[in-house]
Design a protein around this motif. Structure first.
Motif, PDB file in Angstrom:
ATOM      1  N   LEU A 369       1.062  -1.315   0.010  1.00  0.00           N
ATOM      2  CA  LEU A 369       0.016   0.310   0.096  1.00  0.00           C
ATOM      3  C   LEU A 369       0.747   1.190   0.038  1.00  0.00           C
ATOM      4  O   LEU A 369       0.351   2.137   0.487  1.00  0.00           O
ATOM      5  N   VAL A 370       2.381   0.951   0.254  1.00  0.00           N
ATOM      6  CA  VAL A 370       3.551   2.120   0.352  1.00  0.00           C
ATOM      7  C   VAL A 370       3.067   2.921  -1.378  1.00  0.00           C
ATOM      8  O   VAL A 370       2.834   2.886  -2.403  1.00  0.00           O
ATOM      9  N   SER A 371       2.854   4.287  -1.475  1.00  0.00           N
ATOM     10  CA  SER A 371       2.995   5.453  -2.594  1.00  0.00           C
ATOM     11  C   SER A 371       3.479   6.490  -1.690  1.00  0.00           C
ATOM     12  O   SER A 371       3.919   6.645  -1.483  1.00  0.00           O
ATOM     13  N   SER A 372       3.787   7.273  -3.230  1.00  0.00           N
ATOM     14  CA  SER A 372       4.457   8.624  -2.843  1.00  0.00           C
ATOM     15  C   SER A 372       3.793   9.170  -2.163  1.00  0.00           C
ATOM     16  O   SER A 372       4.835  10.310  -1.462  1.00  0.00           O
ATOM     17  N   HIS A 373       2.319   9.404  -1.889  1.00  0.00           N
ATOM     18  CA  HIS A 373       2.170  10.216  -0.950  1.00  0.00           C
ATOM     19  C   HIS A 373       2.447   9.724   0.741  1.00  0.00           C
ATOM     20  O   HIS A 373       2.192  10.750   2.107  1.00  0.00           O
ATOM     21  N   ILE A 374       3.109   8.679   0.768  1.00  0.00           N
ATOM     22  CA  ILE A 374       3.350   8.058   1.996  1.00  0.00           C
ATOM     23  C   ILE A 374       4.526   8.811   3.155  1.00  0.00           C
ATOM     24  O   ILE A 374       4.517   9.074   4.100  1.00  0.00           O
ATOM     25  N   GLY A 375       5.303   9.698   2.721  1.00  0.00           N
ATOM     26  CA  GLY A 375       6.023  10.383   2.991  1.00  0.00           C
ATOM     27  C   GLY A 375       5.618  11.350   3.261  1.00  0.00           C
ATOM     28  O   GLY A 375       6.158  11.849   5.055  1.00  0.00           O
ATOM     29  N   ARG A 376       4.726  12.632   2.827  1.00  0.00           N
ATOM     30  CA  ARG A 376       4.060  13.629   3.086  1.00  0.00           C
ATOM     31  C   ARG A 376       2.876  12.872   4.897  1.00  0.00           C
ATOM     32  O   ARG A 376       2.969  13.625   5.902  1.00  0.00           O
ATOM     33  N   ARG A 377       2.353  11.865   3.997  1.00  0.00           N
ATOM     34  CA  ARG A 377       1.111  11.675   5.449  1.00  0.00           C
ATOM     35  C   ARG A 377       2.456  10.980   6.844  1.00  0.00           C
ATOM     36  O   ARG A 377       1.943  11.156   8.318  1.00  0.00           O
ATOM     37  N   SER A 378       3.129  10.359   6.640  1.00  0.00           N
ATOM     38  CA  SER A 378       4.571  10.497   7.734  1.00  0.00           C
ATOM     39  C   SER A 378       4.819  11.462   8.289  1.00  0.00           C
ATOM     40  O   SER A 378       5.027  10.975   9.833  1.00  0.00           O
ATOM     41  N   PHE A 379       5.250  12.034   8.059  1.00  0.00           N
ATOM     42  CA  PHE A 379       5.712  13.102   8.157  1.00  0.00           C
ATOM     43  C   PHE A 379       5.163  14.174   9.130  1.00  0.00           C
ATOM     44  O   PHE A 379       5.382  14.650  10.395  1.00  0.00           O
ATOM     45  N   ALA A 380       3.137  14.475   8.776  1.00  0.00           N
ATOM     46  CA  ALA A 380       2.025  14.565   9.117  1.00  0.00           C
ATOM     47  C   ALA A 380       2.086  14.116  10.751  1.00  0.00           C
ATOM     48  O   ALA A 380       1.962  14.370  11.829  1.00  0.00           O
ATOM     49  N   THR A 381       1.990  12.793  10.468  1.00  0.00           N
ATOM     50  CA  THR A 381       1.394  11.623  11.801  1.00  0.00           C
ATOM     51  C   THR A 381       2.971  12.185  13.156  1.00  0.00           C
ATOM     52  O   THR A 381       2.391  11.816  13.998  1.00  0.00           O
ATOM     53  N   ASN A 382       3.845  11.147  12.222  1.00  0.00           N
ATOM     54  CA  ASN A 382       4.692  11.212  13.164  1.00  0.00           C
ATOM     55  C   ASN A 382       5.119  12.251  13.844  1.00  0.00           C
ATOM     56  O   ASN A 382       5.845  12.051  15.559  1.00  0.00           O
ATOM     57  N   PHE A 383       5.053  13.706  13.416  1.00  0.00           N
ATOM     58  CA  PHE A 383       5.957  14.666  14.156  1.00  0.00           C
ATOM     59  C   PHE A 383       4.325  15.556  15.081  1.00  0.00           C
ATOM     60  O   PHE A 383       4.770  16.565  15.664  1.00  0.00           O
TER      61      PHE A 383
END
Length: 423
Positions: A369-383
């Protein structure tokens, strides 16, 4: 010298704004009145539009939207005024100028009360204001509408878009295996087009505002800090054949880590280069213009990003296409053993050789399910919770805190639990 004023001259709750063209000629003052097709509420125009210091982001966004449209109308009129001798200025002249402004919805022999006819002009009208990806999404919905209309055996009118239409259209889409969220996005787009038609004086259903797209909550797939660390340490893993760590895999891996610590879309971070970096007070920052919003951004570079630049002699990884990036980062995450089972959806062929693809929701291994958008969502969720939300919203570019919280999947319960930290 001429100027344009806008006025609300109606007793109705919602009405089209009037305008006045004021100018001076031969030492005499003249005023010519006219009418726009910009529909607005009386309450907003009188009580909210004049506000100067606005704390409510929704009102601020609305004020910006209204001012942008009125500025376009004003500039159009003043440009026409500057090309015309003052003796030829009249109410009829002003009406012709306004008709010219709304030309996309006033072309002769065009049946623009028909939904698809107007839809095509809407895309043409908006093409200089929106990105190519947004135009592509609009056209996808247009094609879906054309197929639906063919099943009806008649042309849909804009005034036909009501609650009955929504129900029938949703049933049609479900019969074609579209996901509920894809259908909801289509309904929202159709409503947007109809509202645009309404502002341009075309009759719409009184039920239009009652159309409420029904979105289904989906699991927000993101990479935790621990999973990002697994990705960073691929070379140290004992169970990975070094031959699998090709230049392309490692190149995509570094882009993935960069995206997780900058929170930007692939259309932006894939354009990063060392010339965009500057140092202020000893802190490295990257400055760029977002492709989707055209906003100029200045974002601090996290140590993880700086480490990647250092090992690459100050350069960012090699740029690759979005499609290749999407393919490679799935491989990266599979190698990193990010394979726990999660609920999600991805496009799959409905049945062998059908060449019809739909998003299928079920349990998948996470890397699938990993796609190019996952980095942006990971940043927002993790921080979230570590960095003030207002700063996170600045980096991600969301318009409101509500949109940001929906993006990372935070509910009222989540917010209440966050609040307990301060009690």
């Amino acid at each position: 010298m001429a100027s344009v004023n806008f006025l609300y001259r109606s007793r109705k709750r919602d009405a089209n704004l009037s305008l006045r063209l004021l100018y001076r000629h031969d030492k005499k003052d003249f005023t010519v009145g006219g009418k726009t097709k910009y529909l607005i509420s009386k309450e907003y125009w009188i009580k909210k539009h004049p506000l100067k210091r606005i704390k409510d982001i929704d009102i601020a966004n609305k004020q910006t939207e209204v001012n942008q449209e009125l500025n376009k109308i004003e500039n159009h009129i003043l440009e026409a005024f500057n090309r015309t001798h003052p003796d030829n200025i009249s109410k009829e002249w002003l009406q012709d100028v306004m008709d010219d402004y709304y030309k996309p919805s006033l072309e002769p022999n065009r049946k623009l009360d028909q939904l698809l006819a107007y839809y095509k002009d809407f895309i043409e009208f908006k093409k200089n204001e929106i990105t190519s990806s947004t135009i592509k999404k609009y056209k996808t919905v247009q094609n879906l509408l054309e197929r639906y209309e063919n099943t009806l055996g008649r042309k849909l009118l804009i005034k036909d878009i009501d609650l009955l239409f929504q129900k029938d259209f949703e049933n049609y889409c479900l019969s074609k295996s579209y996901s509920k969220n894809t259908i909801a996005k289509a309904v929202r787009t159709i409503k947007t087009v109809c509202n645009h038609a309404k502002y341009n004086g075309i009759e719409t259903s009184y039920q239009l505002e009652k159309l409420k797209p029904k979105f289904k909550k989906v699991e927000n797939i993101y990479l935790t800090f621990e999973e990002i660390e697994q990705i960073e340490n691929l070379e140290k893993a004992d169970d990975i054949d070094p031959k699998e760590l090709t230049e392309s895999i490692l190149n995509a891996r570094d882009w993935l880590v960069i995206s997780c610590y900058t929170g930007q879309r692939v259309s932006d971070f894939m354009r990063f280069n060392k010339d965009m970096i500057r140092v202020e007070n000893g802190k490295p920052l990257i400055e760029f213009t977002q492709k989707k919003t055209n906003k100029t951004m200045t974002v601090p570079l996290h140590k993880k990003v700086l480490d990647i630049l250092e090992k690459r002699n100050g350069k960012f990884p090699r740029p690759i296409s979005d499609q290749k990036y999407n393919d490679y980062i799935k491989d990266v995450c599979e190698l990193a053993k990010i394979d726990n089972i999660v609920r999600g959806s991805k496009k799959q062929e409905t049945f062998p050789k059908s060449k019809i693809y739909r998003k299928i929701e079920k349990d998948y291994k996470k890397y699938e399910l990993v796609s190019s958008h996952i980095g942006r969502r990971s940043f927002a969720t993790n921080f979230y919770g570590q960095i003030p939300t207002s700063y996170l919203i600045y980096v991600t570019g969301h318009s409101t805190e509500k949109m940001f919280l929906q993006y990372i999947g935070k509910s009222n319960k989540d917010l209440a639990l966050e609040l307990t930290k301060y009690f």
